[in-house]
Enzyme design. Structure first.
Site, PDB file in Angstrom:
ATOM      1  N   CYS A 298      34.755  82.345 161.395  1.00 18.47           N
ATOM      2  CA  CYS A 298      35.614  83.100 162.317  1.00 18.47           C
ATOM      3  C   CYS A 298      37.041  83.298 161.812  1.00 18.47           C
ATOM      4  O   CYS A 298      37.452  84.413 161.535  1.00 18.47           O
ATOM      5  CB  CYS A 298      35.641  82.408 163.673  1.00 18.47           C
ATOM      6  SG  CYS A 298      34.022  82.350 164.444  1.00 18.47           S
TER       7      CYS A 298
HETATM    8  N1  LIG Z   1      29.668  80.217 164.461  1.00 20.91           N
HETATM    9  C1  LIG Z   1      30.637  80.269 165.350  1.00 20.91           C
HETATM   10  O1  LIG Z   1      31.308  79.280 165.631  1.00 20.91           O
HETATM   11  C2  LIG Z   1      30.947  81.556 166.086  1.00 20.91           C
HETATM   12  C3  LIG Z   1      31.743  81.487 167.232  1.00 20.91           C
HETATM   13  C4  LIG Z   1      32.025  82.669 167.931  1.00 20.91           C
HETATM   14  C5  LIG Z   1      31.539  83.877 167.451  1.00 20.91           C
HETATM   15  N2  LIG Z   1      30.783  83.921 166.302  1.00 20.91           N
HETATM   16  C6  LIG Z   1      30.272  85.215 165.872  1.00 20.91           C
HETATM   17  O2  LIG Z   1      28.903  85.308 166.234  1.00 20.91           O
HETATM   18  C7  LIG Z   1      28.182  86.071 165.273  1.00 20.91           C
HETATM   19  C8  LIG Z   1      27.016  85.252 164.726  1.00 20.91           C
HETATM   20  O3  LIG Z   1      27.539  84.115 164.045  1.00 20.91           O
HETATM   21  P1  LIG Z   1      26.667  82.829 163.738  1.00 20.91           P
HETATM   22  O4  LIG Z   1      27.637  81.786 163.294  1.00 20.91           O
HETATM   23  O5  LIG Z   1      25.747  82.513 164.874  1.00 20.91           O
HETATM   24  O6  LIG Z   1      25.814  83.340 162.495  1.00 20.91           O
HETATM   25  P2  LIG Z   1      24.578  82.611 161.793  1.00 20.91           P
HETATM   26  O7  LIG Z   1      24.603  83.005 160.378  1.00 20.91           O
HETATM   27  O8  LIG Z   1      24.576  81.145 162.144  1.00 20.91           O
HETATM   28  O9  LIG Z   1      23.306  83.240 162.494  1.00 20.91           O
HETATM   29  C9  LIG Z   1      22.983  84.571 162.401  1.00 20.91           C
HETATM   30  C10 LIG Z   1      21.463  84.710 162.498  1.00 20.91           C
HETATM   31  O10 LIG Z   1      21.177  86.108 162.493  1.00 20.91           O
HETATM   32  C11 LIG Z   1      20.044  86.324 161.705  1.00 20.91           C
HETATM   33  N3  LIG Z   1      20.046  87.725 161.282  1.00 20.91           N
HETATM   34  C12 LIG Z   1      20.838  88.321 160.373  1.00 20.91           C
HETATM   35  N4  LIG Z   1      20.561  89.639 160.295  1.00 20.91           N
HETATM   36  C13 LIG Z   1      19.557  89.852 161.167  1.00 20.91           C
HETATM   37  C14 LIG Z   1      18.835  91.006 161.518  1.00 20.91           C
HETATM   38  N5  LIG Z   1      19.099  92.184 160.971  1.00 20.91           N
HETATM   39  N6  LIG Z   1      17.889  90.854 162.442  1.00 20.91           N
HETATM   40  C15 LIG Z   1      17.626  89.664 163.001  1.00 20.91           C
HETATM   41  N7  LIG Z   1      18.284  88.543 162.704  1.00 20.91           N
HETATM   42  C16 LIG Z   1      19.232  88.642 161.795  1.00 20.91           C
HETATM   43  C17 LIG Z   1      20.161  85.324 160.571  1.00 20.91           C
HETATM   44  O11 LIG Z   1      18.921  85.072 159.958  1.00 20.91           O
HETATM   45  C18 LIG Z   1      20.723  84.110 161.324  1.00 20.91           C
HETATM   46  O12 LIG Z   1      19.676  83.266 161.813  1.00 20.91           O
HETATM   47  C19 LIG Z   1      29.213  86.477 164.222  1.00 20.91           C
HETATM   48  O13 LIG Z   1      29.727  87.727 164.565  1.00 20.91           O
HETATM   49  C20 LIG Z   1      30.298  85.431 164.374  1.00 20.91           C
HETATM   50  O14 LIG Z   1      31.548  85.911 163.948  1.00 20.91           O
HETATM   51  C21 LIG Z   1      30.462  82.774 165.639  1.00 20.91           C
END
Ligand SMILES: NC(=O)c1ccc[n+]([C@@H]2O[C@H](COP(=O)([O-])OP(=O)(O)OC[C@H]3O[C@@H](n4cnc5c(N)ncnc54)[C@H](O)[C@@H]3O)[C@@H](O)[C@H]2O)c1
Length: 461
Positions: A298
């Protein structure tokens, strides 16, 4: 009937009234299903954000289907095996194997079965620090060919103001269906703070915005089922701006204390003493702490989404640029200070044995993405140091060709190190043991606060 839906039906007369009546019925039908918890919920992207969200929804009674392009994740969910720190293993086992409320698939056809689809896929940056929306676009394209009237689509991935309306909406409307007429489209940013024991998905307030009143009402009804405090805003652009502002706020304030740490180092002051004392002011101040840099998915990334969008408006976001510059400088500062401490003891960095403690980007998480430890390691190795590390949560670190495995935290490993470098302050580490056995420590997180004997061996950032 909701206020917004009344507003929709009050539009005009004749054909438009018939249309408004139909919209009202479609929206009311979906809200009813949501309130009865018979709406089928799809969660796309089962990572740090998606899996806890899916579990929370399943726990309150929704039938949840997770979608992920990673077959290993799909298999793990279907076996009821947890892989995210913020999810209780027992909840996963119970929801999947016991109550049968949660399952996962890689089959996009099943999007048709969903009443609500929540998108939680990554939003990284390109090599040139511009937004990389390929995952959001790919999922939206899969949805567009399967969209049916009456579905709610909500994006949760962090992104720049305008993504939902300017990128997703046209792709979805290419189906022939209209947002706010036939289907509902909203943006609700995820605020999850991995490792936070006090605030989880349920008790963290959630912002919801949409481009039309009906979409907003349906989305609000959906989020109110699991979130204690839901905050409506006037548009999806406003909701998108809220999220990038929140992360920019952190990036800027962390940069401010990082800069103060470098200045205090030069002036011979203890930055932690200064921050502790400043933090006692009962108003007008907020505590942020310095460290080896910022990491995770983030803070180092999201402000650049706003910086990029601002350029379209011929606007330079100077705070973002400056904060990025200062925070990116911190690994270099840590490497320089390591070198200085060793040279004060007649040692050079070349050949020095450095044992790093913690490589995750922050305390008590197992996530090493964008961790500043990577750059610290890179700089130390470039100057000839022999680097090893211990992290109870991250067994392997680095990239193919230059990868490390976590070593055990033994008295011998500590004693053999010329310098122990604390980069992440995991609470599972016994810092009393570390201080007893290390010869010299550089503590970038003040993890050794209050540890007996620390004043003789520990140098703070
Ligand atoms: N991790 C955090 O603390 C956090 C907090 C707030 C917001 N976010 C936001 O949330 C979003 C997701 O982050 P995250 O940390 O959960 O990511 P992550 O990498 O942990 O998980 C993403 C998942 O999406 C899947 N994926 C990717 N492309 C795909 C597709 N085309 N179809 C289906 N699945 C697909 C991946 O395989 C993975 O399992 C981002 O925009 C991030 O900025 C993250």
């Amino acid at each position: 009937m909701t206020r917004a839906m009344n507003g929709v039906s009050a539009m005009t007369s004749g054909t438009e009234n018939v249309q408004a009546g139909r919209l009202e019925a479609v929206a009311a039908g979906l809200v009813e299903k949501i309130k009865e918890r018979t709406a089928r919920v799809g969660v796309v992207g089962l990572g740090y954000v998606g899996l806890p969200f899916a579990v929370e929804k399943a726990k309150v009674g929704f039938q949840v289907l997770g979608f992920d392009r990673n077959p290993a994740r799909v298999a793990q969910v279907n076996e009821g095996r947890n892989y995210i720190g913020d999810v209780a293993d027992q909840d996963m086992a119970d929801l999947v194997r016991g109550r049968g409320r949660l399952e996962a698939t890689g089959d996009w056809e099943r999007l048709r079965e969903m009443d609500v689809v929540v998108i939680c896929v990554p939003t990284p940056l390109t090599r040139n620090l511009t937004p990389d929306l390929q995952y959001v676009e790919a999922v939206t394209a899969e949805l567009a060919v399967r969209l049916r009237p009456g579905q709610l689509i909500s994006l949760e991935s962090t992104t720049y103001p305008g993504t939902t309306e300017e990128v997703m909406k046209p792709l979805l409307e290419a189906s022939g269906l209209k947002a706010g007429d036939d289907f509902f489209l909203a943006f609700s940013p995820e605020r999850v703070d991995p490792g936070n024991k006090r605030y989880s998905t349920r008790n963290t307030s959630k912002v919801v915005g949409a481009g039309d009143p009906a979409s907003r009402e349906v989305a609000l009804a959906f989020y109110r089922q699991t979130i204690l405090h839901v905050v409506p805003v006037s548009s999806s652009r406003a909701a998108e701006m809220v999220k990038v502002f929140e992360n920019t706020f952190r990036a800027v304030n962390i940069a401010l204390v990082n800069e103060l740490a470098m200045l205090c180092d030069r002036m011979g002051l203890d930055v932690w003493e200064v921050l502790d004392a400043a933090g006692t002011k009962p108003f007008g101040i907020m505590s942020f702490y310095p460290g080896p840099g910022v990491g995770g998915h983030c803070i180092p990334l999201d402000p650049h989404y706003l910086e990029w969008k601002a350029r379209e408006f011929n606007f330079n976001t100077r705070f973002i640029a400056l904060a990025g510059e200062i925070n990116r400088r911190m690994p270099e500062f840590v490497a320089e200070k390591t070198m200085r401490l060793l040279s004060e003891r007649g040692l050079g960095l070349r050949g020095a044995r450095i044992l790093a403690l913690g490589v995750a980007y922050k305390r008590d998480v197992d996530d090493p993405r964008e961790s500043p430890s990577a750059e610290v390691f890179h700089l130390l190795v470039r100057h000839g140091a022999q680097v090893s590390y211990h992290d109870p949560l991250v067994p392997r670190f680095g990239e193919p060709g230059r990868e490390w495995a976590s070593v055990p935290l033994t008295a011998r490993n500590l004693e053999e190190a010329d310098l122990v470098l604390i980069l992440t302050d995991h609470s599972a580490v016994d810092y009393g043991f570390v201080v007893r056995h290390a010869r010299l420590l550089l503590d970038t997180r003040f993890a050794t606060r209050g540890v007996p004997g620390a004043q003789d061996k520990v140098v703070l950032l």
